[in-house]
Scaffold this motif. Structure first.
Motif, PDB file in Angstrom:
ATOM      1  N   ASN A  85       0.811  -1.222   0.000  1.00 25.13           N
ATOM      2  CA  ASN A  85       0.000   0.000   0.000  1.00 25.13           C
ATOM      3  C   ASN A  85       0.841   1.267   0.000  1.00 25.13           C
ATOM      4  N   THR A 113      -2.912  -1.861  -6.444  1.00 19.17           N
ATOM      5  CA  THR A 113      -4.175  -1.154  -6.236  1.00 19.17           C
ATOM      6  C   THR A 113      -4.143   0.163  -7.003  1.00 19.17           C
ATOM      7  N   TRP A 168      -9.321   7.309   2.579  1.00 16.04           N
ATOM      8  CA  TRP A 168      -8.628   6.154   3.171  1.00 16.04           C
ATOM      9  C   TRP A 168      -7.557   6.614   4.153  1.00 16.04           C
ATOM     10  N   ALA A 184      -8.201  -0.077   6.623  1.00 19.93           N
ATOM     11  CA  ALA A 184      -9.302  -0.842   6.044  1.00 19.93           C
ATOM     12  C   ALA A 184      -9.186  -0.820   4.520  1.00 19.93           C
ATOM     13  N   GLN A 185     -10.095  -1.536   3.863  1.00 18.66           N
ATOM     14  CA  GLN A 185     -10.125  -1.519   2.408  1.00 18.66           C
ATOM     15  C   GLN A 185     -10.483  -0.118   1.925  1.00 18.66           C
ATOM     16  N   SER A 224     -12.184   2.832  -0.171  1.00 20.43           N
ATOM     17  CA  SER A 224     -13.532   2.926  -0.728  1.00 20.43           C
ATOM     18  C   SER A 224     -13.636   4.140  -1.633  1.00 20.43           C
ATOM     19  N   LEU A 264      -6.466  -4.407  -7.717  1.00 18.74           N
ATOM     20  CA  LEU A 264      -7.484  -4.151  -6.702  1.00 18.74           C
ATOM     21  C   LEU A 264      -8.088  -2.769  -6.919  1.00 18.74           C
ATOM     22  N   PRO A 291     -11.167   0.127  -5.298  1.00 20.43           N
ATOM     23  CA  PRO A 291     -11.861   0.444  -4.042  1.00 20.43           C
ATOM     24  C   PRO A 291     -13.324   0.010  -4.061  1.00 20.43           C
ATOM     25  N   GLU A 292     -13.829  -0.304  -2.888  1.00 21.94           N
ATOM     26  CA  GLU A 292     -15.242  -0.647  -2.744  1.00 21.94           C
ATOM     27  C   GLU A 292     -16.097   0.578  -3.043  1.00 21.94           C
TER      28      GLU A 292
END
Length: 469
Positions: free
Chosen positions: A81, A144, A154, A161-162, A164, A197, A199-200
């Motif tokens: 990350n 990501t 974030w 956390a993931q 978003s 990846l 983001p949600e």
């Protein structure tokens, strides 16, 4: 809602703006700003530092905060990350040919059917193709992909956390489907060669979490969606925003597909869509012209307002920074039709105003052709302060245009979203629009001015993306 306060953050191309407002009335309580470096790629940490300088990382008295930011700008993280390289800004043109390649490889129908746009230099899907081809070692480390509002949200939540995002910013990537409401992994793999990846995607009224200080953090949104939130637009409302760049957008109930590729359809921060035409050249055209004349932008505005309406036949093509729409990879502006009577500060000032206004009016016409006639037109951004530009837009479009009180609209839109997240209801805040009507004499010259600018090359695509569709 009493005296509860909420905050909105706009991390734009040029600066971070923070506003704190009363959640019930929308009344401004506090505002602050911090500048960003004027570059086409930047380490995201600079935005985080600017957020701190503007007081957005610890806001006393606020209960909720939401972030909006420049759309399309692409941040790349590795498997730890960590940011791999400076983020490539939306206005960087290096990926123009990459976007054209993607359209050519899959055909325009495939792109219009899913993300509702044809990739150009701005979109992350094009930037990922460019990275794959030009920086393969960096591309191999990408785990990501985020946009600025995703990364800042974030970061406020501790980067644990993931990550978003929301539907408005997801839809600006070129690999998220408005119709399907989900990522189009096949397009992402085609562009980049493999999965990454993402983001949600949260609902617009959902919290992303809470900061260490207990501040409720909203899902956030893209800056165009935030501006529509601030203006409480209805379906059919057209918004012209003239800041560093210029955009023309309209709120619609669903996607609007343009086979020419000029109009992108992005999701809004509610449940509809925002078809949009985005241009690189906005108020900077006027600032650059004022600098060339050795005067202030305020003085330029006064000169342009009192000049002969047609600028004595002088025509400025305002592509000083190249152009995204219509695509022009090179920085090729032009000043044409000069004569001795036209070679005065007043006429040159007027030519700059008309060049920018004609480009915007041309975009408004193009959007109307595919999205329908606007119910109402609203003008915002720093350019709205220019009396000459405002009247030129009214005269050249032949339409009444409404301006809102001067404020940081994107940041206010983020604050309105924060109030929505906090209370469960999207608040109604007073707007106070002022109408501006075409002048009685404009019918005698406006059509000729627009025709002269079109003949000189305004709106005529050039460069590798021109034949993509």
């Amino acid at each position: 809602m009493g005296s509860r306060r909420v905050a909105g953050v706009d991390s734009s191309t040029q600066s971070t703006k923070v506003v704190v407002v009363d959640a019930g009335s929308g009344e401004l309580v506090h505002s602050a700003a911090a500048r960003h470096p004027e570059v086409s790629e930047v380490w995201p940490q600079r935005w985080w530092e600017a957020l701190g300088e503007a007081g957005g990382r610890s806001i006393t008295g606020a209960r909720a905060l939401s972030i909006t930011s420049q759309q399309h700008t692409t941040i790349l993280l590795d498997r730890r990350n960590e940011v791999l390289r400076p983020a490539i800004l939306w206005n960087d043109l290096r990926a123009m040919a990459s976007g054209a390649d993607l359209v050519r490889e899959l055909g325009p129908d495939r792109w219009l059917r899913s993300p509702g746009l044809l990739p150009d230099s701005a979109h992350p899907v094009s930037k990922l193709r460019w990275l794959r081809e030009h920086e393969p070692e960096t591309a191999a480390q990408v785990e990501t992909v985020l946009l600025p509002h995703d990364w800042l949200t974030w970061s406020l939540l501790g980067r644990v956390a993931q990550p978003s995002t929301d539907r408005s910013d997801a839809s600006s990537t070129g690999y998220w489907s408005i119709a399907g409401g989900d990522y189009d992994d096949d397009l992402l793999r085609h562009s980049f060669g493999r999965a990454v990846l993402t983001p949600e995607v949260l609902p617009p009224d959902a919290p992303a979490g809470a900061s260490a200080q207990g501040l409720l953090i909203g899902a956030g949104c893209g800056d165009n969606a935030a501006t529509h939130l601030a203006l409480a637009t209805d379906v059919g409302d057209m918004v012209i925003s003239v800041g560093t760049s210029a955009t023309v957008s309209m709120r619609t109930t669903g996607p609007v597909l343009d086979p020419t590729g000029r109009v992108d359809t992005m999701a809004d921060a509610r449940s509809g869509a925002i078809p949009i035409i985005a241009m690189l050249n906005g108020a900077r055209v006027l600032v650059a012209t004022a600098s060339m004349l050795g005067i202030t932008p305020v003085r330029l505005d006064k000169l342009a307002a009192r000049a002969e309406p047609t600028a004595g036949g002088a025509v400025m093509l305002p592509y000083l920074d190249g152009e995204r729409n219509p695509p022009r990879e090179e920085r090729h502006g032009a000043l044409l039709g000069l004569s001795r009577p036209a070679l005065t500060p007043e006429m040159i000032a007027r030519a700059a105003v008309l060049g920018l206004a004609c480009a915007i009016a041309d975009a408004a016409d193009a959007l109307s052709r595919v999205a329908g006639e606007p119910r109402r037109i609203l003008l915002v951004g720093g350019g709205a302060k220019s009396r000459a530009l405002r009247q030129a837009l009214v005269d050249l479009t032949g339409r009444t245009i409404h301006t809102a009180p001067e404020r940081e609209h994107a940041a206010f839109g983020a604050a309105r979203q924060a109030a929505w997240v906090l209370t469960g209801t999207l608040p109604r805040w007073p707007l106070g629009l002022s109408p501006h009507h075409p002048s009685e004499s404009s019918g005698a010259w406006a059509v000729d001015v627009r025709a002269a600018h079109r003949a000189a090359g305004l709106g005529r695509p050039a460069g590798p993306a021109a034949n993509s569709s």
